[in-house]
Design an enzyme around this catalytic site. Structure first.
Site, short mmCIF file in Angstrom:
data_model
loop_
_atom_site.label_atom_id
_atom_site.label_comp_id
_atom_site.label_asym_id
_atom_site.label_seq_id
_atom_site.Cartn_x
_atom_site.Cartn_y
_atom_site.Cartn_z
N SER A 119 54.52 -78.96 41.52
CA SER A 119 54.15 -80.27 41.13
C SER A 119 54.40 -81.19 42.13
O SER A 119 55.08 -81.03 42.98
CB SER A 119 55.27 -80.61 39.97
OG SER A 119 55.19 -82.12 40.07
N GLU B 297 47.41 -70.42 32.45
CA GLU B 297 46.91 -71.57 31.55
C GLU B 297 45.44 -71.69 31.92
O GLU B 297 44.54 -72.13 30.95
CB GLU B 297 47.63 -72.80 32.04
CG GLU B 297 49.19 -72.98 31.70
CD GLU B 297 49.78 -74.11 32.37
OE1 GLU B 297 49.34 -75.31 32.23
OE2 GLU B 297 50.65 -73.68 33.28
N ASN C 243 54.77 -73.74 38.21
CA ASN C 243 54.04 -73.71 37.07
C ASN C 243 52.98 -72.50 36.90
O ASN C 243 52.60 -72.14 37.99
CB ASN C 243 53.21 -74.73 36.88
CG ASN C 243 53.77 -75.98 36.84
OD1 ASN C 243 54.98 -76.34 36.10
ND2 ASN C 243 53.39 -77.20 37.19
N GLN D 29 14.91 -70.37 27.07
CA GLN D 29 15.19 -70.50 28.48
C GLN D 29 16.89 -70.94 28.61
O GLN D 29 17.39 -70.47 29.64
CB GLN D 29 14.51 -71.47 29.19
CG GLN D 29 14.75 -71.88 30.70
CD GLN D 29 13.42 -72.26 31.26
OE1 GLN D 29 12.58 -71.59 31.48
NE2 GLN D 29 13.77 -73.64 31.57
N TYR E 281 8.27 -66.07 21.16
CA TYR E 281 8.98 -66.82 22.32
C TYR E 281 8.98 -68.38 21.92
O TYR E 281 7.92 -68.88 21.60
CB TYR E 281 8.30 -66.27 23.70
CG TYR E 281 8.96 -67.26 24.79
CD1 TYR E 281 10.13 -66.78 25.29
CD2 TYR E 281 8.61 -68.03 25.25
CE1 TYR E 281 10.79 -67.48 26.25
CE2 TYR E 281 9.01 -69.03 26.24
CZ TYR E 281 10.10 -68.69 26.92
OH TYR E 281 10.90 -69.22 27.82
N LYS F 167 59.27 -77.68 40.24
CA LYS F 167 58.47 -76.92 39.46
C LYS F 167 57.76 -75.73 40.04
O LYS F 167 57.47 -75.61 41.07
CB LYS F 167 57.35 -78.02 38.84
CG LYS F 167 57.97 -79.02 37.90
CD LYS F 167 57.88 -78.62 36.72
CE LYS F 167 56.55 -78.73 35.84
NZ LYS F 167 56.83 -78.32 34.56
N ASN G 221 6.83 -63.61 28.89
CA ASN G 221 7.76 -63.36 27.77
C ASN G 221 8.44 -62.19 27.82
O ASN G 221 9.70 -61.94 27.43
CB ASN G 221 7.16 -63.78 26.42
CG ASN G 221 6.46 -65.01 26.35
OD1 ASN G 221 7.05 -65.99 27.27
ND2 ASN G 221 5.63 -65.25 25.22
N HIS H 152 55.89 -64.58 13.58
CA HIS H 152 56.00 -66.03 13.16
C HIS H 152 56.72 -66.70 14.38
O HIS H 152 57.59 -67.56 14.45
CB HIS H 152 56.89 -66.26 11.78
CG HIS H 152 56.26 -65.66 10.79
ND1 HIS H 152 55.44 -66.05 10.02
CD2 HIS H 152 56.79 -64.46 10.26
CE1 HIS H 152 55.06 -65.17 8.87
NE2 HIS H 152 55.92 -64.13 9.11
N LYS I 17 20.06 -68.19 29.62
CA LYS I 17 20.73 -67.70 30.85
C LYS I 17 21.89 -68.40 31.47
O LYS I 17 22.80 -67.56 31.80
CB LYS I 17 19.61 -67.86 32.14
CG LYS I 17 18.62 -66.65 32.10
CD LYS I 17 17.33 -66.80 32.64
CE LYS I 17 16.29 -67.72 31.99
NZ LYS I 17 15.90 -67.29 30.82
N1 ARG Z 1 11.58 -69.33 32.40
C1 ARG Z 1 11.30 -68.93 31.18
C2 ARG Z 1 12.30 -68.54 30.56
O1 ARG Z 1 13.52 -68.31 30.87
C3 ARG Z 1 10.24 -67.56 31.38
C4 ARG Z 1 9.53 -67.37 30.10
C5 ARG Z 1 8.39 -68.29 30.17
N2 ARG Z 1 7.54 -68.08 29.23
C6 ARG Z 1 6.62 -69.12 28.80
N3 ARG Z 1 5.86 -68.72 27.72
N4 ARG Z 1 6.73 -70.30 28.93
O2 ARG Z 1 12.57 -68.36 29.38
#
Ligand code: ARG
Length: 462
Positions: free
Chosen positions: A275, A288, A283, A320, A315, A281, A108, A154, A323
């Site tokens: 195109s 975009e 573009n 998780q 936690y 074209k 954690n 505007h 990420k």
């Molecule tokens: N893979 C977990 C995460 O990304 C790591 C931490 C896991 N902790 C736990 N108590 N299961 O959050």
């Protein structure tokens, strides 16, 4: 067999195992995980929590593992997450000594540390890309201090300005993005390790020692908060969302400036696409795409905010989910900044059309009203007089520099010959003296300040 499986009779369902695993995406943290582990382990050795010789062996092996992953000699697979993977690999290599690494630590606080270390680098590299973009804008602005363009409100013609003034408006936004990221980094750069699972530990750890080794500005003050805080990641996503909002506005303007209706810029072949059906074209796909990718960065911010909503301390596995959104936003912002900075100098500006654009649409009307005020009229009266003058011109399909002084005089006796000079865009621009305005002097000053800003924020290492 899982490292945590001591209390389990049965093993994890295969699908649940896959579902639970973060390795496919958190393997990206391997370098920062190893950095963190080396600092942690060195501290354990120094504080006498594990024998110094064990600490040295662990650190050396962790460094070997790092190079093996980097060179793809070691494939990262077959574990629950990157933390387990590295620890398992360590124990594979040095046996029981490797099992001491996780003393006085939990995944954690480990994952909180890794993400902070990772984001610290991500913020620096995004800020570096912003620097390149701002420098590019400054360069083009310096070449276009007197290129006259229309300013809109505007989406209607408003007043004349210069291309330099226009472009530098975006430089200001990107400088604020640099500032925001720097402030975000202040909050990222606090060391959470030692919080362990949630209430720290009784081992005689030295948290400041770890913080110093990893170049953190300080340590977190509450172990419950430290393992459950993802504000810093949300802030990063938020700063990136604002940055993308700025990019999307810039790109939107390029898209319509490049249209036949405007014809203000011509796109370069290197950054436009054709195109499959319409042979004529060309573009603005890059613009975009950048505009479109802004949506996914907003989405990533909303996703993490929503995952964190109402989460109890401390936690929870929900976290998780932090990420993938962080990585996706980082990748998106970087590629957008790189492409955009490469593309920006490639545009050809049609100065004639831009100038015409700035002259038409009665963009000198405010200046005419101000002229009358300088001759003694009250602004509201002057506004009404020029309003009538514009209606007259519009009815006979003429611009303010296409009618005679006698026609001006129908609307006010205060108009004299010099009004013909006053309505010229160059003169309007030069009359703008206040800081922040488009006169050459003011924009040069703005550019100087921007250069100073870059010097202050991006100090060259000695
Ligand atoms: N893979 C977990 C995460 O990304 C790591 C931490 C896991 N902790 C736990 N108590 N299961 O959050």
């Amino acid at each position: 067999m899982k490292m945590w499986s001591g209390r389990f009779k049965d093993s994890l369902d295969a699908k649940a195992d896959l579902f639970n695993s973060s390795l496919p995406f958190d393997k990206r943290l391997y370098k920062h995980d190893i950095m963190g582990s080396i600092a942690h382990c060195s501290m354990l050795g120094e504080c006498g929590i594990i024998p110094q010789s064990d600490a040295e062996l662990i650190c050396k092996t962790l460094s070997d593992i790092f190079y093996d992953i980097k060179s793809a000699k070691l494939k990262v697979k077959g574990a629950e997450d990157i933390h387990m993977f590295i620890e398992e690999e360590l124990t594979k290599r040095i046996g029981d000594v490797g099992k001491k690494l996780h003393t006085a630590r939990s995944r954690n606080d480990q994952v909180a540390l890794d993400l902070r270390l990772y984001l610290r680098d991500a913020v620096d590299s995004i800020a570096g890309l912003l620097k390149n973009l701002i420098e590019t804008i400054i360069k083009i602005s310096n070449q276009n201090l007197d290129t006259i363009v229309p300013a809109y409100t505007h989406m209607q013609k408003a007043q004349p300005t210069t291309l330099a003034h226009y472009l530098m408006a975006y430089a200001e936004m990107f400088m604020r993005d640099v500032e925001r990221l720097a402030e975000c980094k202040n909050r990222i750069n606090i060391m959470p390790l030692g919080s362990c699972a949630c209430t720290s530990t009784s081992y005689p750890i030295d948290r400041r020692n770890v913080a110093k080794r990893l170049d953190f500005d300080g340590i977190t003050e509450n172990s419950l908060d430290a393992v459950s805080d993802r504000d810093f990641a949300i802030e990063f996503l938020s700063d990136c969302a604002v940055l993308m909002m700025h990019l999307s506005r810039f790109n939107e303007e390029i898209i319509y400036w490049a249209s036949d209706e405007f014809g203000y810029i011509e796109l370069d072949d290197k950054f436009s696409t054709g195109s499959s059906i319409m042979p004529q074209k060309k573009n603005p796909d890059m613009c975009e795409l950048i505009r479109g990718k802004t949506g996914r960065c907003y989405g990533n911010l909303m996703a993490l905010l929503t995952s964190m909503k109402a989460l109890p301390l401390a936690y929870n596995k929900d976290m998780q989910e932090d990420k993938e959104v962080v990585f996706d936003t980082e990748d998106t912002v970087k590629i957008c900044l790189e492409i955009f900075t490469a593309m920006l100098p490639s545009f050809k500006y049609n100065k004639e059309k831009l100038r015409k654009g700035a002259e038409r649409g009665y963009t000198a009307a405010t200046e005419c009203a101000d002229y009358l005020v300088k001759k003694g009229a009250a602004f509201r009266d002057a506004h009404a007089v020029v309003g009538r003058l514009v209606r007259y011109c519009s009815d006979i399909d003429k611009q303010l520099d296409e009618i005679s002084i006698d026609e001006y005089k129908i609307f006010s006796d205060l108009f004299e010959d010099d009004i013909m000079q006053v309505v010229k865009p160059e003169n309007i621009l030069q009359s703008r003296k206040a800081p922040g305005s488009p006169s050459e002097k003011a924009v040069k000053n703005e550019i100087k300040k921007a250069e100073k800003f870059l010097k202050t924020y991006f100090v060259q290492p000695e």
